[in-house]
Write a protein that holds these residues in place. Structure first.
Motif, PDB file in Angstrom:
ATOM      1  N   GLU A   5     -11.454   2.152  -1.554  1.00 22.55           N
ATOM      2  CA  GLU A   5     -11.969   0.905  -1.630  1.00 22.55           C
ATOM      3  C   GLU A   5     -11.069  -0.225  -1.965  1.00 22.55           C
ATOM      4  O   GLU A   5     -10.547  -0.363  -3.032  1.00 22.55           O
ATOM      5  CB  GLU A   5     -13.220   1.084  -2.608  1.00 22.55           C
ATOM      6  CG  GLU A   5     -14.031  -0.271  -2.420  1.00 22.55           C
ATOM      7  CD  GLU A   5     -15.175  -0.207  -3.303  1.00 22.55           C
ATOM      8  OE1 GLU A   5     -15.912  -1.257  -3.643  1.00 22.55           O
ATOM      9  OE2 GLU A   5     -15.925   0.885  -3.870  1.00 22.55           O
ATOM     10  N   VAL A   6     -10.893  -1.034  -0.952  1.00 22.59           N
ATOM     11  CA  VAL A   6      -9.849  -2.070  -1.056  1.00 22.59           C
ATOM     12  C   VAL A   6     -10.380  -3.731  -1.288  1.00 22.59           C
ATOM     13  O   VAL A   6     -11.376  -3.993  -0.838  1.00 22.59           O
ATOM     14  CB  VAL A   6      -8.920  -2.288   0.224  1.00 22.59           C
ATOM     15  CG1 VAL A   6      -8.147  -0.826   0.342  1.00 22.59           C
ATOM     16  CG2 VAL A   6      -9.600  -2.561   1.451  1.00 22.59           C
ATOM     17  N   LYS A  28      -4.045  -2.442   4.585  1.00 24.71           N
ATOM     18  CA  LYS A  28      -5.286  -2.075   5.212  1.00 24.71           C
ATOM     19  C   LYS A  28      -4.617  -0.997   6.677  1.00 24.71           C
ATOM     20  O   LYS A  28      -5.133  -0.218   6.909  1.00 24.71           O
ATOM     21  CB  LYS A  28      -6.376  -3.124   5.746  1.00 24.71           C
ATOM     22  CG  LYS A  28      -7.059  -3.617   4.512  1.00 24.71           C
ATOM     23  CD  LYS A  28      -8.331  -4.428   4.988  1.00 24.71           C
ATOM     24  CE  LYS A  28      -7.971  -5.444   5.647  1.00 24.71           C
ATOM     25  NZ  LYS A  28      -9.235  -6.178   6.003  1.00 24.71           N
ATOM     26  N   GLU A  29      -3.707  -1.910   7.043  1.00 24.10           N
ATOM     27  CA  GLU A  29      -2.857  -1.109   8.152  1.00 24.10           C
ATOM     28  C   GLU A  29      -2.371   0.071   7.844  1.00 24.10           C
ATOM     29  O   GLU A  29      -2.405   0.920   8.749  1.00 24.10           O
ATOM     30  CB  GLU A  29      -1.947  -2.212   8.996  1.00 24.10           C
ATOM     31  CG  GLU A  29      -2.640  -3.447   9.728  1.00 24.10           C
ATOM     32  CD  GLU A  29      -1.662  -4.462  10.181  1.00 24.10           C
ATOM     33  OE1 GLU A  29      -0.211  -4.114  10.051  1.00 24.10           O
ATOM     34  OE2 GLU A  29      -2.042  -5.455  10.779  1.00 24.10           O
ATOM     35  N   GLN A  66      -9.457  -7.771  -1.759  1.00 25.71           N
ATOM     36  CA  GLN A  66      -8.498  -8.816  -1.912  1.00 25.71           C
ATOM     37  C   GLN A  66      -8.876  -9.701  -2.887  1.00 25.71           C
ATOM     38  O   GLN A  66      -9.600 -10.762  -2.621  1.00 25.71           O
ATOM     39  CB  GLN A  66      -8.205  -9.559  -0.443  1.00 25.71           C
ATOM     40  CG  GLN A  66      -7.400 -10.614  -0.437  1.00 25.71           C
ATOM     41  CD  GLN A  66      -7.188 -11.368   0.956  1.00 25.71           C
ATOM     42  OE1 GLN A  66      -7.685 -11.030   1.870  1.00 25.71           O
ATOM     43  NE2 GLN A  66      -6.657 -12.682   0.740  1.00 25.71           N
ATOM     44  N   GLY A 103       0.840  -1.139   0.068  1.00 27.75           N
ATOM     45  CA  GLY A 103      -0.082  -0.063  -0.179  1.00 27.75           C
ATOM     46  C   GLY A 103       0.835   1.288   0.014  1.00 27.75           C
ATOM     47  O   GLY A 103       0.188   2.456   0.325  1.00 27.75           O
ATOM     48  N   ALA A 151      -7.803   5.285   5.230  1.00 23.55           N
ATOM     49  CA  ALA A 151      -8.911   4.101   4.962  1.00 23.55           C
ATOM     50  C   ALA A 151     -10.063   4.612   4.539  1.00 23.55           C
ATOM     51  O   ALA A 151     -10.716   3.647   3.422  1.00 23.55           O
ATOM     52  CB  ALA A 151      -8.960   3.523   6.382  1.00 23.55           C
ATOM     53  N   ARG A 204      -3.561  -7.535   4.311  1.00 25.84           N
ATOM     54  CA  ARG A 204      -3.572  -7.061   5.800  1.00 25.84           C
ATOM     55  C   ARG A 204      -2.737  -5.612   5.849  1.00 25.84           C
ATOM     56  O   ARG A 204      -3.416  -4.877   6.468  1.00 25.84           O
ATOM     57  CB  ARG A 204      -3.165  -8.080   6.628  1.00 25.84           C
ATOM     58  CG  ARG A 204      -3.157  -7.722   8.133  1.00 25.84           C
ATOM     59  CD  ARG A 204      -2.942  -8.972   9.019  1.00 25.84           C
ATOM     60  NE  ARG A 204      -1.542  -9.710   8.865  1.00 25.84           N
ATOM     61  CZ  ARG A 204      -0.346  -9.229   9.048  1.00 25.84           C
ATOM     62  NH1 ARG A 204      -0.423  -7.896   9.802  1.00 25.84           N
ATOM     63  NH2 ARG A 204       0.841  -9.728   8.665  1.00 25.84           N
ATOM     64  N   LEU A 226      -2.943   2.244   5.370  1.00 27.82           N
ATOM     65  CA  LEU A 226      -3.988   2.954   5.106  1.00 27.82           C
ATOM     66  C   LEU A 226      -4.799   3.669   6.367  1.00 27.82           C
ATOM     67  O   LEU A 226      -5.060   4.879   6.759  1.00 27.82           O
ATOM     68  CB  LEU A 226      -5.204   2.367   4.301  1.00 27.82           C
ATOM     69  CG  LEU A 226      -4.827   2.206   2.814  1.00 27.82           C
ATOM     70  CD1 LEU A 226      -5.905   1.279   2.184  1.00 27.82           C
ATOM     71  CD2 LEU A 226      -4.581   3.640   2.305  1.00 27.82           C
ATOM     72  N   GLN A 227      -5.229   2.669   7.616  1.00 29.14           N
ATOM     73  CA  GLN A 227      -5.634   3.177   8.818  1.00 29.14           C
ATOM     74  C   GLN A 227      -4.594   4.058   9.357  1.00 29.14           C
ATOM     75  O   GLN A 227      -5.101   4.977   9.865  1.00 29.14           O
ATOM     76  CB  GLN A 227      -5.890   1.640   9.392  1.00 29.14           C
ATOM     77  CG  GLN A 227      -6.527   2.030  10.724  1.00 29.14           C
ATOM     78  CD  GLN A 227      -7.912   2.387  10.457  1.00 29.14           C
ATOM     79  OE1 GLN A 227      -8.879   1.929   9.649  1.00 29.14           O
ATOM     80  NE2 GLN A 227      -8.691   3.492  11.219  1.00 29.14           N
TER      81      GLN A 227
END
Length: 257
Positions: free
Chosen positions: A116-117, A103-104, A119, A73, A112, A100, A106-107
């Motif tokens: 729009e993610v 997403k971490e 998998q 990311g 986040a 995973r 981005l958060q």
């Protein structure tokens, strides 16, 4: 961030190529301990990867964008920060661990809600999403010969046949992404490889089979500080130094109908 680092006695230098980059020449240890990391005030990214994101521009307010090989990311986060608030951004990666961490990241950076993610494989995404994009980034899986300084094991873990195998996968990704680009839209192909089999040859083969696309000069979309990284054919092609990794990118545009 330079001022915040200075308060902690951390020396910084501006990057020579990406205008918003900082280099910490004396820093050792885990990046998670740096001031501002937990708050998402910065991310660790090579200047070449940062510059590649500029090639998707010019960005439009109502535009739709796709990071088709999002990985951890890094570039997704850059794009989310660069894009106008009204624009939409999608990020796709099939690997569970990478997804995973995507997403971490981005958060952590408070991005986040901007992305729009999914998998899944890019091919699967292309079959299920009825949308065309203003710009797509394909940072393709490759042999990584441009980042041997960070991953010295690459020198011993690659075989000659790996280049042709990578080329087949890279062309497949480009073909899939090409079908998702709007007329007049941008398709950026990138690798962290130095090998022509994975870089220029991939682009040449793609263009030979796809006359709807044309090659544009990367120099026109990068800051003046990065002009020296663009070769005579208009490819972004940095060689590894102490300050930047080996990287390749081509900017393709789909012709208007």
């Amino acid at each position: 961030m330079a001022a915040q680092f200075a308060e902690q006695g951390i020396l910084t230098e501006p990057g020579s190529f990406a205008p918003d980059s900082l280099i910490l020449p004396e820093q050792r240890g885990a990046v998670t301990g740096l001031p501002g990391f937990a708050e998402g005030l910065f991310q660790i990214q090579d200047q070449a990867a940062r510059l590649a994101c500029e090639l998707l521009g010019p960005f439009t307010k109502q535009g739709s964008y796709l990071d088709g090989c999002a990985g951890l990311g890094g570039k997704t986060c850059i794009l989310a920060a660069l894009l106008p608030q009204e624009a939409s951004l999608f990020a796709v990666d099939p690997d569970q661990r990478r997804f995973r961490l995507l997403k971490e990241n981005l958060q952590r950076q408070g991005l986040a809600e901007r992305v729009e993610v999914m998998q899944q494989q890019l091919e699967e995404f292309a079959e299920t999403k009825e949308i065309l994009f203003d710009a797509i980034l394909i940072d393709a899986p490759c042999t990584g010969t441009g980042v041997i300084r960070k991953h010295p094991d690459i020198r011993w873990n690659r075989q000659p046949e790996d280049f042709s195998a990578s080329q087949e996968k890279q062309l497949a990704l480009l073909r899939t992404a090409a079908a998702l680009v709007k007329p007049g839209g941008v398709l950026v192909y990138a690798t962290c490889s130095l090998e022509p089999e994975e870089n220029q040859e991939v682009v040449e083969q793609f263009l030979a089979a796809n006359d709807a696309f044309t090659l544009t000069n990367c120099r026109d979309f990068l800051p003046a500080s990065a002009a020296s990284l663009v070769d005579a054919k208009g490819f972004f092609a940095s060689l590894p130094t102490e300050e930047i990794e080996g990287f390749f990118a081509a900017r393709l545009v789909r012709k208007l109908l």
